[in-house]
Design a protein around this motif. Sequence first.
Motif, PDB file in Angstrom:
ATOM      1  N   ILE A 157       0.848  -1.191   0.000  1.00  8.73           N
ATOM      2  CA  ILE A 157       0.000   0.000   0.000  1.00  8.73           C
ATOM      3  C   ILE A 157       0.887   1.244   0.000  1.00  8.73           C
ATOM      4  O   ILE A 157       0.652   2.190  -0.758  1.00  8.73           O
ATOM      5  N   ALA A 158       1.928   1.236   0.821  1.00  8.33           N
ATOM      6  CA  ALA A 158       2.847   2.377   0.884  1.00  8.33           C
ATOM      7  C   ALA A 158       3.592   2.558  -0.439  1.00  8.33           C
ATOM      8  O   ALA A 158       3.721   3.682  -0.940  1.00  8.33           O
ATOM      9  N   VAL A 159       4.065   1.469  -1.035  1.00  8.65           N
ATOM     10  CA  VAL A 159       4.830   1.579  -2.287  1.00  8.65           C
ATOM     11  C   VAL A 159       3.942   2.096  -3.413  1.00  8.65           C
ATOM     12  O   VAL A 159       4.358   2.974  -4.185  1.00  8.65           O
ATOM     13  N   LEU A 160       2.736   1.575  -3.520  1.00 10.64           N
ATOM     14  CA  LEU A 160       1.823   2.079  -4.548  1.00 10.64           C
ATOM     15  C   LEU A 160       1.551   3.567  -4.352  1.00 10.64           C
ATOM     16  O   LEU A 160       1.503   4.335  -5.325  1.00 10.64           O
ATOM     17  N   ARG A 161       1.383   3.962  -3.100  1.00 17.17           N
ATOM     18  CA  ARG A 161       1.132   5.376  -2.821  1.00 17.17           C
ATOM     19  C   ARG A 161       2.322   6.229  -3.255  1.00 17.17           C
ATOM     20  O   ARG A 161       2.148   7.318  -3.813  1.00 17.17           O
ATOM     21  N   ILE A 162       3.530   5.754  -3.019  1.00 14.53           N
ATOM     22  CA  ILE A 162       4.718   6.495  -3.442  1.00 14.53           C
ATOM     23  C   ILE A 162       4.743   6.621  -4.963  1.00 14.53           C
ATOM     24  O   ILE A 162       5.067   7.676  -5.498  1.00 14.53           O
ATOM     25  N   GLY A 163       4.370   5.558  -5.651  1.00 12.56           N
ATOM     26  CA  GLY A 163       4.269   5.638  -7.113  1.00 12.56           C
ATOM     27  C   GLY A 163       3.308   6.728  -7.536  1.00 12.56           C
ATOM     28  O   GLY A 163       3.571   7.496  -8.471  1.00 12.56           O
ATOM     29  N   GLN A 164       2.164   6.830  -6.827  1.00  9.17           N
ATOM     30  CA  GLN A 164       1.197   7.894  -7.125  1.00  9.17           C
ATOM     31  C   GLN A 164       1.787   9.268  -6.818  1.00  9.17           C
ATOM     32  O   GLN A 164       1.687  10.191  -7.634  1.00  9.17           O
ATOM     33  N   ARG A 197      -0.916  -7.377  -5.911  1.00 11.86           N
ATOM     34  CA  ARG A 197      -1.867  -8.458  -6.187  1.00 11.86           C
ATOM     35  C   ARG A 197      -1.382  -9.768  -5.558  1.00 11.86           C
ATOM     36  O   ARG A 197      -2.172 -10.534  -5.035  1.00 11.86           O
ATOM     37  N   MET A 198      -0.073  -9.996  -5.620  1.00 10.23           N
ATOM     38  CA  MET A 198       0.500 -11.233  -5.070  1.00 10.23           C
ATOM     39  C   MET A 198       0.334 -11.305  -3.547  1.00 10.23           C
ATOM     40  O   MET A 198       0.267 -12.397  -2.990  1.00 10.23           O
ATOM     41  N   VAL A 199       0.287 -10.157  -2.891  1.00  7.75           N
ATOM     42  CA  VAL A 199       0.124 -10.164  -1.422  1.00  7.75           C
ATOM     43  C   VAL A 199      -1.324  -9.923  -0.997  1.00  7.75           C
ATOM     44  O   VAL A 199      -1.587  -9.700   0.180  1.00  7.75           O
ATOM     45  N   GLY A 200      -2.246  -9.963  -1.956  1.00  5.22           N
ATOM     46  CA  GLY A 200      -3.653  -9.973  -1.601  1.00  5.22           C
ATOM     47  C   GLY A 200      -4.470  -8.728  -1.864  1.00  5.22           C
ATOM     48  O   GLY A 200      -5.668  -8.717  -1.590  1.00  5.22           O
ATOM     49  N   LEU A 201      -3.869  -7.664  -2.394  1.00 10.50           N
ATOM     50  CA  LEU A 201      -4.685  -6.494  -2.726  1.00 10.50           C
ATOM     51  C   LEU A 201      -5.450  -6.772  -4.018  1.00 10.50           C
ATOM     52  O   LEU A 201      -4.915  -7.347  -4.966  1.00 10.50           O
ATOM     53  N   SER A 202      -6.683  -6.347  -4.040  1.00 15.28           N
ATOM     54  CA  SER A 202      -7.510  -6.516  -5.242  1.00 15.28           C
ATOM     55  C   SER A 202      -7.306  -5.320  -6.166  1.00 15.28           C
ATOM     56  O   SER A 202      -6.850  -4.261  -5.742  1.00 15.28           O
ATOM     57  N   ASP A 203      -7.689  -5.502  -7.412  1.00 18.45           N
ATOM     58  CA  ASP A 203      -7.632  -4.381  -8.354  1.00 18.45           C
ATOM     59  C   ASP A 203      -8.516  -3.235  -7.873  1.00 18.45           C
ATOM     60  O   ASP A 203      -8.167  -2.067  -8.032  1.00 18.45           O
ATOM     61  N   GLU A 204      -9.652  -3.571  -7.277  1.00 15.48           N
ATOM     62  CA  GLU A 204     -10.554  -2.536  -6.762  1.00 15.48           C
ATOM     63  C   GLU A 204      -9.865  -1.717  -5.660  1.00 15.48           C
ATOM     64  O   GLU A 204      -9.980  -0.491  -5.618  1.00 15.48           O
TER      65      GLU A 204
END
Length: 190
Positions: A69-76, A92-99
């Motif tokens: 979640i933190a890494v995706l946020r940094i990408g944003q 996705r591999m660690v369980g986050l959904s596309d939604e």
Amino acid sequence: MSVVSMIEEPQTEELRDLYERLSQGGLGLGVLNLFKVLAHNSTLLRSYLRFGTVFFGDAMALSPRLREIAVLRIGQLTGSEYEFAQHVRVARMVGLSDEEIASLQDYDESELFSDLERAVVRYTDAVSALTPEVSDLGRGLKRWLSERELMELTFAIGHWNMVARVLVPLEVALDEALVAELPAEWREWM
């Protein structure tokens, strides 16, 4: 096109060995473009690989879900398509959904995230910008996280901010094999 060329064919034995190991391991994407850029300095690449893989092993107490979640946020936050795209796959591999990934932009209004996850995003924002309230947000996270987990989260945020600050100015191109796996709308999630 990247600002710095990607080393496609390694010219030294050391680099050939690194490329061979990278081709055999990892996430099945071969030698990533980030590594091909870092290959201009094989010592730096080797050290980066040793350092970066720590985040993905058993040595970390921090939940992989919170890390991603933190890494995706940094990408944003940094506008790093490369970092965001790479970590859509990992998330996705660690369980986050596309939604969940798609709603990260509006995490505060989303019911898909827990109070802890929303606090992690706020903390990621504050650490990334070094805002005055960052320490208080860190103290608040201790409601859920151990001191070790908080330190690991902070270190992960710093690490992926550093990576983004290499990827963005050098315009490292996305790996084609990765893009083929992503949903068509992934750029809208940034």
